[in-house]
Design an enzyme around this catalytic site. Sequence first.
Site, PDB file in Angstrom:
ATOM      1  N   ASP A  79       4.008  -4.561   2.315  1.00  0.00           N
ATOM      2  CA  ASP A  79       2.726  -4.132   2.880  1.00  0.00           C
ATOM      3  C   ASP A  79       2.724  -2.683   3.361  1.00  0.00           C
ATOM      4  OD1 ASP A  79       0.176  -4.126   3.908  1.00  0.00           O
ATOM      5  OD2 ASP A  79       0.512  -5.610   5.466  1.00  0.00           O
TER       6      ASP A  79
ATOM      7  N   HIS B  22      -1.256 -12.371   4.389  1.00  0.00           N
ATOM      8  CA  HIS B  22      -1.090 -12.577   5.834  1.00  0.00           C
ATOM      9  C   HIS B  22      -1.384 -14.035   6.228  1.00  0.00           C
ATOM     10  CE1 HIS B  22      -0.446  -8.352   6.216  1.00  0.00           C
ATOM     11  NE2 HIS B  22      -1.675  -8.034   5.905  1.00  0.00           N
TER      12      HIS B  22
ATOM     13  N   HIS C   9       0.903  -1.160   0.000  1.00  0.00           N
ATOM     14  CA  HIS C   9       0.000   0.000   0.000  1.00  0.00           C
ATOM     15  C   HIS C   9       0.936   1.202   0.000  1.00  0.00           C
ATOM     16  CE1 HIS C   9      -3.212  -2.754   1.318  1.00  0.00           C
ATOM     17  NE2 HIS C   9      -2.362  -3.182   2.224  1.00  0.00           N
TER      18      HIS C   9
ATOM     19  N   HIS D  15     -10.867  -6.520  -0.293  1.00  0.00           N
ATOM     20  CA  HIS D  15     -10.092  -6.014   0.840  1.00  0.00           C
ATOM     21  C   HIS D  15      -9.995  -7.049   1.948  1.00  0.00           C
ATOM     22  CE1 HIS D  15      -9.109  -4.119   4.636  1.00  0.00           C
ATOM     23  NE2 HIS D  15      -8.337  -3.336   3.906  1.00  0.00           N
TER      24      HIS D  15
ATOM     25  N   TYR E 210      -7.036   0.870  -2.777  1.00  0.00           N
ATOM     26  CA  TYR E 210      -8.460   1.070  -2.497  1.00  0.00           C
ATOM     27  C   TYR E 210      -8.851   2.543  -2.335  1.00  0.00           C
ATOM     28  CZ  TYR E 210      -6.320   0.665   2.168  1.00  0.00           C
ATOM     29  OH  TYR E 210      -5.503   0.798   3.256  1.00  0.00           O
TER      30      TYR E 210
HETATM   31 ZN   LIG Z   1      -2.232  -4.977   3.228  1.00  0.00          ZN
END
Ligand SMILES: [Zn+2]
Length: 459
Positions: A328, A277, A65, A213, A126
């Site tokens: 991440d 994850h 992100h 998501h 997003y």
């Molecule tokens: Zn993430």
Amino acid sequence: VSGRRRWWCELAWLGGEDATPGVLIEAGPDGVITSVATAVAGAEATEAAVLSGLTVPGLVNAHSHAFHRGLRAWTQVADGGSFWTWRERMYALAARLDPDSYQALAAAVFAEMALSGITTVGEFHYLHHQPDGRPYPAGDEMGAALLAAAAAAGIRITLLDTCYLTGGIGQPLEGVQRRFGDGDAGGWAARVDRLAGTPDAKVPTVKVGAAIHSVRAVPPASVAGVANWARHHHAPLHVHLSEQPAENEACLAAYGKTPTRLLGDLGALGERSCAVHATHLSDDDIAALGRSGTSICMCPTTERDLADGIGPAGALLAAGSPLCLGSDSHAVIDLWEEARALELDERLATGRRGHHPPAALLAAATWRGAEALGWDHVGRIEAGWAADLCTLRTDGVALAGTLGADGIGAAAAAVYGGGAGSVTDVVVGGRTVVAGGEHVTLGPVGPRLAGAIASLWEA
Ligand SMILES: [Zn+2]
């Protein structure tokens, strides 16, 4: 001559535990490797760029992100708070971004990735709309900003366009979350199809993929809708899965099944799917993920930063799930650290050493990640594969004394001695992006990052 390029590597890692000395790589004008010759003396490699040290395939960061880079260190002051207070800070930053500041920040972040040897990023995106939730005038300025940022930094991108519809199970989007929403999977798909049809998305270094998501943020009917879109487009489908126990509890309370089981029942698992994850899983979850061939993206430096826990990487691999890696939240951008953390965290969790051989960790950091992002021939130094290269200096303090003669033990040296600071040269699709530790088109990246981040907190 006619766009052909040649590189002579002092040592190149071609997939095993050792490296090969004297490797001559040639690529065509399309940036695809045409030949790889070994045991070539440097003097014989005429008109080749010399890559001293250890060259590996460009690294693949399968989960990013970009805007979270603005939070590095700022979320560590005092006691650091919890995952949920971290999320509040992240929302404050998300509220401030517009297409111009998003592009400036993302270009600097992708350039930081390039400097660390990353040649492909999977951007889990997003932030689709204006702060009040209205679409931007041209439809998708924020997605376009990320594609422009990757082009400026010179790296490949799979834009994992993320469906994000609810603030929690059965809860509306509130505040800045309204930026994320497309109404339903149909609204999401219409926007993604539009973006995928733009000229910037139709270049060889760009792919558009899908993301859910999480089961917290997408109701079941829309999970199925996004999964259908991905199947129809043969696109990768990523999803945050069981990062926190609270997600599992909410999902069990609402649907009577785990997030993994819910995703499986809705057609969202499979060989083109990647669960990010996968920290808190039941034995049934592990079996279902492995049986379906769903790949797993572990993000160890973020998972430790957010106190998520240590996911069962070894058990997932044994069940049939390929492993890849992501930075991440960018608490750290160093895929070498993510690779060794996969092994080292598992040692802490089990009290045993020796779960993942170094060559397997390098595979997770390269072609396994590329596969999870929909790139079939990216991440290996082999004819027919993209000329994406990353060179580590072996004469600096980090790798000095780590390599045996003629490249013996090079995978271990790269994983356990390598790091972002040892990367000197990076090539993406045959094009030099980093030379001598500097970004060749963007110049000094530190001031660029500092400026982009400072302007956001001042805004
Ligand atoms: Zn993430």
